[in-house]
Design an enzyme around this catalytic site. Structure first.
Site, PDB file in Angstrom:
ATOM      1  CD  GLU A   9      -2.848  -1.023  -0.127  1.00  0.00           C
ATOM      2  OE1 GLU A   9      -3.265   0.056  -0.578  1.00  0.00           O
ATOM      3  OE2 GLU A   9      -3.065  -2.111  -0.697  1.00  0.00           O
ATOM      4  CD1 TRP A  57      -1.451  -0.041  -3.801  1.00  0.00           C
ATOM      5  CD2 TRP A  57      -1.995   1.164  -5.615  1.00  0.00           C
ATOM      6  NE1 TRP A  57      -2.042  -0.880  -4.726  1.00  0.00           N
ATOM      7  CE2 TRP A  57      -2.383  -0.166  -5.840  1.00  0.00           C
ATOM      8  CE3 TRP A  57      -2.229   2.114  -6.615  1.00  0.00           C
ATOM      9  CZ2 TRP A  57      -3.010  -0.576  -7.021  1.00  0.00           C
ATOM     10  CZ3 TRP A  57      -2.850   1.705  -7.795  1.00  0.00           C
ATOM     11  CH2 TRP A  57      -3.229   0.378  -7.989  1.00  0.00           C
ATOM     12  CD1 TRP A 116     -17.647  14.372 -17.883  1.00  0.00           C
ATOM     13  CD2 TRP A 116     -18.271  12.838 -16.381  1.00  0.00           C
ATOM     14  NE1 TRP A 116     -16.595  13.496 -17.704  1.00  0.00           N
ATOM     15  CE2 TRP A 116     -16.949  12.545 -16.788  1.00  0.00           C
ATOM     16  CE3 TRP A 116     -18.867  11.999 -15.442  1.00  0.00           C
ATOM     17  CZ2 TRP A 116     -16.217  11.466 -16.301  1.00  0.00           C
ATOM     18  CZ3 TRP A 116     -18.143  10.926 -14.952  1.00  0.00           C
ATOM     19  CH2 TRP A 116     -16.838  10.674 -15.370  1.00  0.00           C
ATOM     20  CG  ASN A 163      -8.404   3.053   0.176  1.00  0.00           C
ATOM     21  OD1 ASN A 163      -8.220   3.966  -0.620  1.00  0.00           O
ATOM     22  ND2 ASN A 163      -8.403   1.786  -0.195  1.00  0.00           N
ATOM     23  CD1 TRP A 189     -13.001  12.030 -13.883  1.00  0.00           C
ATOM     24  CD2 TRP A 189     -11.535  13.039 -12.543  1.00  0.00           C
ATOM     25  NE1 TRP A 189     -11.940  12.436 -14.660  1.00  0.00           N
ATOM     26  CE2 TRP A 189     -11.023  13.060 -13.863  1.00  0.00           C
ATOM     27  CE3 TRP A 189     -10.771  13.620 -11.537  1.00  0.00           C
ATOM     28  CZ2 TRP A 189      -9.803  13.650 -14.204  1.00  0.00           C
ATOM     29  CZ3 TRP A 189      -9.550  14.198 -11.858  1.00  0.00           C
ATOM     30  CH2 TRP A 189      -9.083  14.218 -13.179  1.00  0.00           C
ATOM     31  CD1 TRP A 202     -10.434  12.257  -6.112  1.00  0.00           C
ATOM     32  CD2 TRP A 202     -12.421  11.567  -6.877  1.00  0.00           C
ATOM     33  NE1 TRP A 202     -11.347  12.408  -5.102  1.00  0.00           N
ATOM     34  CE2 TRP A 202     -12.581  12.008  -5.540  1.00  0.00           C
ATOM     35  CE3 TRP A 202     -13.534  11.088  -7.555  1.00  0.00           C
ATOM     36  CZ2 TRP A 202     -13.809  11.970  -4.879  1.00  0.00           C
ATOM     37  CZ3 TRP A 202     -14.765  11.054  -6.902  1.00  0.00           C
ATOM     38  CH2 TRP A 202     -14.896  11.493  -5.585  1.00  0.00           C
TER      39      TRP A 202
END
Ligand SMILES: Cc1cc2nc3c(=O)[nH]c(=O)nc-3n(C[C@H](O)[C@H](O)[C@H](O)COP(=O)(O)OP(=O)(O)OC[C@H]3O[C@@H](n4cnc5c(N)ncnc54)[C@H](O)[C@@H]3O)c2cc1C
Length: 477
Positions: A273, A276, A304, A339, A357, A380
């Protein structure tokens, strides 16, 4: 001792330990510690409100560790630094590198210009692997996490820990007034930060308290526990890492040394992690437009919807979907969101609501104490399906199913949506479908005590898939 006077330019490295630039400056002689609040170069992505509160606290803590000798300035470093260097007879300036596109551009220019005035050096204080390392065989960057990670861990994190003894730091006196940090105006005008302050201890000491707590309570059950927002098994180190109050090396190596306390696979999962975060910086460095533009350009044609009223309900945690609302309220009350819940509220916004987003990214940017241009943009775009290694667009999280699976007893929901605490089982996760008699028994009138679900999950899922199908067709010009 030589006659050097080095500016230690603190940026996102607000710590004394394992700070390579600081260690280098201290080894050279006298240091002048400086922080510059730069709201000029980041443009749209200047620090949000929650981050500003955190920064205020973190600078106060650093200033205390430096015996009240931290200098603080506000403005464009390109204008401030030459004057400051001349006024304080500076011979050297050092900093730890930043990777946000505006920082990279600013620092390249600064390095050239300041070199004419004094010696300039920069270091890696924020990454396990700096983003320009670790390219594919053909010299291009990875776009997918797993091969990136597999390749990264072939070489252990780049550097060893560098510590300094605080008593060995020779700091020149600071003549700024006592209210120097207040004068940066970082505290929001509304008293919002009082609620944030109850949940965090910004600063280097606070980062270590948090790391120890995680090692004691979370690490041994990290892999499974990290999916359950009511459990205390995640580290909550993200704001400390963002502001550099602790280095990723310190976290990585401390976790690695815990094999007596936690199973190896749990430690490895935690390190994955942390990687990441590295991957997010890697993406931001190689694809610097990701904060504002879809990495996959076919999403530029995505239909959108704009609906400010619905967006406002999402922001306020008034959607009528308890897990989504709990997440959005956790964010508002604590400056953090778990998360898994970030992924769920994100999917709800971009897939069920068909909202761009970027609106979600901007709201997070303002509200998160860990707001981080790399991780937020990558997060995102992952949620939207428009990014590298993204969640496939057809995977629309169902907030009811997710809620039952990851907050089955509703502890997380009840904490942040207390008006629902009289409900249990499926009714708690989906109050809009609960029988009237159950709602009455729990003292809930829909749309009065808690909003009715603002949309139909099945219909909006289908609508999202149809919208997605339109951008998969070749563009007709
Ligand atoms: C839509 C969305 C927006 C996000 N915005 C941010 C953000 O602005 N800032 C931020 O730090 N993280 C962001 N994340 C990533 C992740 O949610 C947080 O890093 C994590 O929840 C922080 O909690 P923790 O420290 O307890 O994490 P832990 O689970 O304890 O993980 C340890 C550390 O690893 C890193 N990490 C873990 N997961 C991720 C991830 N998916 N991406 C990048 N780094 C990760 C973080 O530095 C974290 O502190 C976002 C994720 C999503 C889906």
């Amino acid at each position: 001792m030589s006659n050097t006077r080095t500016i230690m330019w603190f940026r996102q490295d607000l710590r004394l330990q394992d700070n390579p630039a600081l260690a280098n400056a201290v080894a050279c002689g006298e240091i002048l510690p400086l922080y510059i609040l730069d709201d000029v170069n980041p443009g749209e992505w200047k620090m949000g409100a929650a981050s500003r509160w955190w920064l205020h606290e973190s600078l106060s803590s650093l200033n205390e560790s430096l015996g009240n000798k931290l200098w603080v300035l506000k403005g464009d470093p390109a204008l401030l630094l030459p004057e400051f260097i001349a006024a304080h007879a500076i011979t050297n300036i050092v900093w730890n590198r930043g990777y946000e596109p505006w920082q990279v551009n600013r620092d390249i220019q600064l390095k050239t210009n300041l070199s004419e005035l004094c010696a300039v050096d920069s270091f890696n204080g924020a990454m396990l692997w700096e983003p320009w390392t670790n390219l594919k065989g053909d010299g291009t960057p990875y776009r997918v996490f797993t091969p990136y990670y597999k390749n990264s861990i072939k070489t252990p994190p780049e550097r060893t820990i560098v510590n300094v003894k605080p008593q060995a730091i020779d700091i020149c006196e600071c003549t700024q007034p006592a209210n120097k940090i207040d004068s940066l105006d970082l505290i929001p005008p509304v008293q919002w930060h009082l609620s944030l302050a109850q949940h965090w201890q910004p600063g280097e000491a606070g980062a270590f308290v948090q790391l120890e707590k995680f090692i004691d309570d979370g690490l041994a059950n990290y892999k499974t526990g990290r999916d359950f927002p009511s459990l205390n098994t995640v580290s909550r180190l993200s704001p400390h890492l963002h502001f550099g109050e602790i280095s990723p090396n310190q976290v990585w190596l401390t976790a690695m040394g815990q094999s007596a306390n936690a199973p190896e696979h749990e430690i490895e999962h935690f390190q994955r992690e942390l990687a990441w975060r590295e991957f997010s910086y890697y993406l931001l460095y190689h694809f610097p437009s990701i904060p504002n533009q879809n990495l996959h350009s076919q999403f530029d044609r995505f239909p959108w919807l704009e609906d400010p009223q619905s967006l406002q309900r999402w922001q306020a945690g008034e959607t009528g979907f308890p897990l989504v609302d709990a997440g959005m309220r956790e964010l508002w009350q604590t400056g953090y969101m778990h998360n898994r819940v970030r992924m769920i509220v994100g999917s709800f916004l971009v897939k069920n609501m068909l909202n761009h987003w970027l609106d979600g990214a901007r709201w997070f940017w303002d509200c998160l104490v860990d707001a981080d241009l790399a991780s937020n943009s990558a997060g995102w775009q992952w949620v939207a399906g428009s990014g590298a290694d993204a969640s496939p667009y057809f995977r629309v999280f169902n907030p009811h199913t997710q809620s039952l699976k990851f907050d089955g007893a509703g502890e997380y929901i009840k904490k942040y949506v207390p008006e629902l605490k009289g409900l249990s089982g499926k009714d708690l996760h989906d109050p809009s479908s609960a029988p009237a008699i159950v709602l009455a028994g729990a003292g809930i009138t829909l749309d009065k005590d808690y909003p009715r679900a603002m949309l139909d999950l099945k219909q909006t899922r289908e609508r999202a898939l149809e919208a997605y199908a339109t951008i998969r067709k070749p563009k007709i010009s």
